[in-house]
Design an enzyme around this catalytic site. Sequence first.
Site, PDB file in Angstrom:
ATOM      1  N   LYS A 116     -30.985   1.285  -3.107  1.00 23.43           N
ATOM      2  CA  LYS A 116     -31.238   0.896  -4.349  1.00 23.43           C
ATOM      3  C   LYS A 116     -32.003   2.126  -4.860  1.00 23.43           C
ATOM      4  CE  LYS A 116     -32.628  -3.841  -3.317  1.00 23.43           C
ATOM      5  NZ  LYS A 116     -33.634  -4.227  -2.621  1.00 23.43           N
ATOM      6  N   GLU A 143     -28.063  10.652  -4.225  1.00 16.77           N
ATOM      7  CA  GLU A 143     -29.079  10.034  -3.435  1.00 16.77           C
ATOM      8  C   GLU A 143     -30.486  10.254  -3.874  1.00 16.77           C
ATOM      9  OE1 GLU A 143     -29.634   7.970  -1.325  1.00 16.77           O
ATOM     10  OE2 GLU A 143     -28.577   7.911   0.596  1.00 16.77           O
ATOM     11  N   ASP A 144     -31.498   9.264  -3.273  1.00 17.48           N
ATOM     12  CA  ASP A 144     -32.994   9.740  -3.881  1.00 17.48           C
ATOM     13  C   ASP A 144     -33.436  10.719  -2.693  1.00 17.48           C
ATOM     14  OD1 ASP A 144     -32.602   7.568  -1.777  1.00 17.48           O
ATOM     15  OD2 ASP A 144     -34.534   6.914  -2.621  1.00 17.48           O
ATOM     16  N   ASP A 149     -33.116  12.256   4.570  1.00 22.96           N
ATOM     17  CA  ASP A 149     -34.116  12.022   5.645  1.00 22.96           C
ATOM     18  C   ASP A 149     -33.603  12.779   6.950  1.00 22.96           C
ATOM     19  OD1 ASP A 149     -36.420  11.453   7.082  1.00 22.96           O
ATOM     20  OD2 ASP A 149     -37.012   9.492   6.110  1.00 22.96           O
ATOM     21  N   VAL A 204     -43.243   9.397   0.735  1.00 25.89           N
ATOM     22  CA  VAL A 204     -43.299   9.342  -0.641  1.00 25.89           C
ATOM     23  C   VAL A 204     -42.764   7.977  -1.383  1.00 25.89           C
ATOM     24  CG1 VAL A 204     -43.238  11.871  -0.624  1.00 25.89           C
ATOM     25  CG2 VAL A 204     -40.947  10.822  -0.582  1.00 25.89           C
ATOM     26  N   ARG A 236     -41.067   1.625  -6.581  1.00 25.68           N
ATOM     27  CA  ARG A 236     -39.951   2.444  -7.046  1.00 25.68           C
ATOM     28  C   ARG A 236     -40.004   2.654  -8.651  1.00 25.68           C
ATOM     29  NH1 ARG A 236     -35.917   1.615  -3.114  1.00 25.68           N
ATOM     30  NH2 ARG A 236     -35.871  -0.524  -1.923  1.00 25.68           N
TER      31      ARG A 236
HETATM   32  C1  PRP Z   1     -32.927   5.600   1.978  1.00 28.97           C
HETATM   33  C2  PRP Z   1     -32.519   6.503   1.069  1.00 28.97           C
HETATM   34  C3  PRP Z   1     -31.393   7.201   1.720  1.00 28.97           C
HETATM   35  C4  PRP Z   1     -31.694   6.832   3.345  1.00 28.97           C
HETATM   36  C5  PRP Z   1     -31.955   8.160   3.725  1.00 28.97           C
HETATM   37  O1  PRP Z   1     -32.416   4.495   2.066  1.00 28.97           O
HETATM   38  O2  PRP Z   1     -32.218   5.897  -0.332  1.00 28.97           O
HETATM   39  O3  PRP Z   1     -30.251   6.245   1.465  1.00 28.97           O
HETATM   40  O4  PRP Z   1     -32.769   6.158   3.308  1.00 28.97           O
HETATM   41  O5  PRP Z   1     -32.366   8.241   4.972  1.00 28.97           O
HETATM   42  P1  PRP Z   1     -31.785   9.102   6.274  1.00 28.97           P
HETATM   43  O6  PRP Z   1     -31.386  10.453   5.899  1.00 28.97           O
HETATM   44  O7  PRP Z   1     -32.605   8.981   7.275  1.00 28.97           O
HETATM   45  O8  PRP Z   1     -30.362   8.320   6.419  1.00 28.97           O
HETATM   46  P2  PRP Z   1     -33.185   2.901   2.449  1.00 28.97           P
HETATM   47  O9  PRP Z   1     -32.390   2.553   3.624  1.00 28.97           O
HETATM   48  O10 PRP Z   1     -34.549   3.105   2.492  1.00 28.97           O
HETATM   49  O11 PRP Z   1     -32.884   1.947   1.204  1.00 28.97           O
HETATM   50  P3  PRP Z   1     -33.226   1.986  -0.445  1.00 28.97           P
HETATM   51  O12 PRP Z   1     -32.498   2.962  -0.916  1.00 28.97           O
HETATM   52  O13 PRP Z   1     -32.692   0.509  -0.656  1.00 28.97           O
HETATM   53  O14 PRP Z   1     -34.727   1.926  -0.472  1.00 28.97           O
END
Ligand code: PRP
Length: 173
Positions: free
Chosen positions: A41, A97-98, A101, A151, A163
């Site tokens: 999301k 992507e947001d 990581d 964050v 969010r």
């Molecule tokens: C977060 C974010 C990326 C991912 C990045 O999603 O939106 O998709 O983690 O992490 P990585 O580089 O370690 O793979 P999350 O699984 O938290 O879901 P969300 O977007 O619904 O919060």
Amino acid sequence: MSEKIQMLFSEKEVDRRINQIASEISEKYQGKELHLVCVLKGGVFFMCELAKRISVPVTMDFMALSSYGNSTESSGYITMKKELDESIEGKHVLIVEDIVDSGRTLKYLSAELNRRNPASLELCTLLDKPERRVTEIKADYTCFEIPDKFVVGYGLDYAQKYRNLPYIGIIEP
Ligand code: PRP
């Protein structure tokens, strides 16, 4: 229980940076159509703001992934929870992507989407935490590089909250 949130990037700063990235993207894709793929999301707020500022014709689709692990650490085992509605074959695709990581999500996604024969595939992220990377992936467009802090805001959550904050902040749970 309430959490303390310290401002990292104000709404104005984020706005300004998205404008810059959107101009770069518009220039790069001049004369073409761009298909944005949002990862739910977290990516949704960024994708909407980015899309509004891109001057070439844009179409959009959404996908959801699940990665198994605890709430602050992804495990590396990723599966698709929601498929794209449309084929991406022959399209110029930009994954939005947001945050990048560990990089596992983007690595999985770019391999998966490349298999589907897009005309081109690029990656755009609002935030990048390079210190946390365990794969070699790098986004083509990054709004901000940030330190290894938790964050929230602009799509990013803490236990599904925050969010909707219009700025990006560091949370101290
Ligand atoms: C977060 C974010 C990326 C991912 C990045 O999603 O939106 O998709 O983690 O992490 P990585 O580089 O370690 O793979 P999350 O699984 O938290 O879901 P969300 O977007 O619904 O919060």
